[in-house]
Write a protein that holds these residues in place. Structure first.
Motif, short mmCIF file in Angstrom:
data_model
loop_
_atom_site.label_atom_id
_atom_site.label_comp_id
_atom_site.label_asym_id
_atom_site.label_seq_id
_atom_site.Cartn_x
_atom_site.Cartn_y
_atom_site.Cartn_z
N VAL A 23 -27.44 49.63 -44.95
CA VAL A 23 -27.42 49.36 -46.39
C VAL A 23 -26.17 49.97 -47.02
O VAL A 23 -25.50 49.33 -47.84
N ASP A 24 -25.82 51.21 -46.65
CA ASP A 24 -24.61 51.84 -47.18
C ASP A 24 -23.36 51.07 -46.79
O ASP A 24 -22.47 50.84 -47.63
N VAL A 25 -23.26 50.65 -45.54
CA VAL A 25 -22.08 49.91 -45.08
C VAL A 25 -21.99 48.57 -45.80
O VAL A 25 -20.90 48.18 -46.28
N LEU A 26 -23.09 47.86 -45.92
CA LEU A 26 -23.06 46.55 -46.58
C LEU A 26 -22.77 46.67 -48.07
O LEU A 26 -22.10 45.81 -48.65
N THR A 27 -23.28 47.73 -48.70
CA THR A 27 -22.98 47.96 -50.11
C THR A 27 -21.50 48.21 -50.31
O THR A 27 -20.87 47.65 -51.23
N ASP A 28 -20.92 49.06 -49.44
CA ASP A 28 -19.48 49.32 -49.52
C ASP A 28 -18.68 48.05 -49.24
O ASP A 28 -17.67 47.76 -49.91
N ALA A 29 -19.12 47.25 -48.27
CA ALA A 29 -18.43 46.00 -47.95
C ALA A 29 -18.48 45.03 -49.12
O ALA A 29 -17.50 44.32 -49.40
N LEU A 48 -13.71 47.53 -42.80
CA LEU A 48 -13.16 48.52 -43.72
C LEU A 48 -14.24 49.50 -44.19
O LEU A 48 -14.01 50.70 -44.29
N ALA A 49 -15.44 48.99 -44.46
CA ALA A 49 -16.55 49.84 -44.90
C ALA A 49 -16.95 50.81 -43.81
O ALA A 49 -17.20 52.00 -44.06
N ILE A 50 -17.01 50.31 -42.56
CA ILE A 50 -17.37 51.19 -41.44
C ILE A 50 -16.30 52.25 -41.23
O ILE A 50 -16.60 53.43 -41.04
N GLN A 51 -15.03 51.84 -41.30
CA GLN A 51 -13.93 52.80 -41.12
C GLN A 51 -13.94 53.86 -42.20
O GLN A 51 -13.74 55.04 -41.93
N SER A 52 -14.20 53.48 -43.45
CA SER A 52 -14.24 54.47 -44.52
C SER A 52 -15.44 55.40 -44.37
O SER A 52 -15.37 56.59 -44.67
N LYS A 53 -16.55 54.86 -43.88
CA LYS A 53 -17.75 55.69 -43.63
C LYS A 53 -17.47 56.70 -42.52
O LYS A 53 -17.85 57.87 -42.63
#
Length: 157
Positions: A23-29, A48-53
């Protein structure tokens, strides 16, 4: 995976952890996709969301050379000599939890119920009376006496 014996609640904990992470990754994406002006989330937004996480959650330790240099600098300063001698250094007695820190209240006055014994008990009892049960009339009937112990270190008088 080869795991045969496990606590069933562990599966639910892992599912909850994975759900929160996704949910966090998809929200950031979604935020990255909206920022780029796209109507849908694509694989670049998710990467990009995974890399920033990963960059936010995990940090890399400093290189070995940096750690060795820091250790050399720190080890140049000698440790102070122990004043207590060999063995374990203990805190002062005033800072320990083993020193007495309580007060006792000793009453010189006995209650009249405890001092007076019924006459039936005296007649029925042919044995020698217990000295602790004898009436003591030599104690003065006054206020309780306080006994205390020092709370700090011992002082010379």
């Amino acid at each position: 995976m080869g795991v045969e014996n496990y606590e069933p609640r562990v599966v639910h904990q892992f599912l909850e952890l994975w759900y929160r992470y996704v949910v966090d990754v998809l929200t950031d994406a979604q935020v990255y996709s909206e920022h780029a002006g796209k109507s849908t989330i694509d694989s670049d937004d998710i990467k990009l969301a995974i890399q920033s996480k990963v960059n936010f959650s995990f940090s890399q330790p400093p290189p070995r050379e940096v750690l060795l240099e820091l250790a050399r600098e720190r080890n140049k300063i000698a440790l102070p000599r122990s004043l207590s001698g060999p063995g374990m250094a203990l805190p002062p007695e005033s800072d320990t939890l083993i020193s007495p820190n309580y007060q006792l209240l000793i009453s010189k006055k006995r209650t009249s119920e405890a001092v007076e014994e019924p006459e039936e008990d005296e007649e029925a009892s042919d044995s020698k009376p217990n000295p602790s049960q004898e009436q003591r009339t030599d104690l003065p009937q006054s206020t309780p006496q306080r006994v205390s112990f020092p709370l700090g270190p011992k002082r010379a008088r």
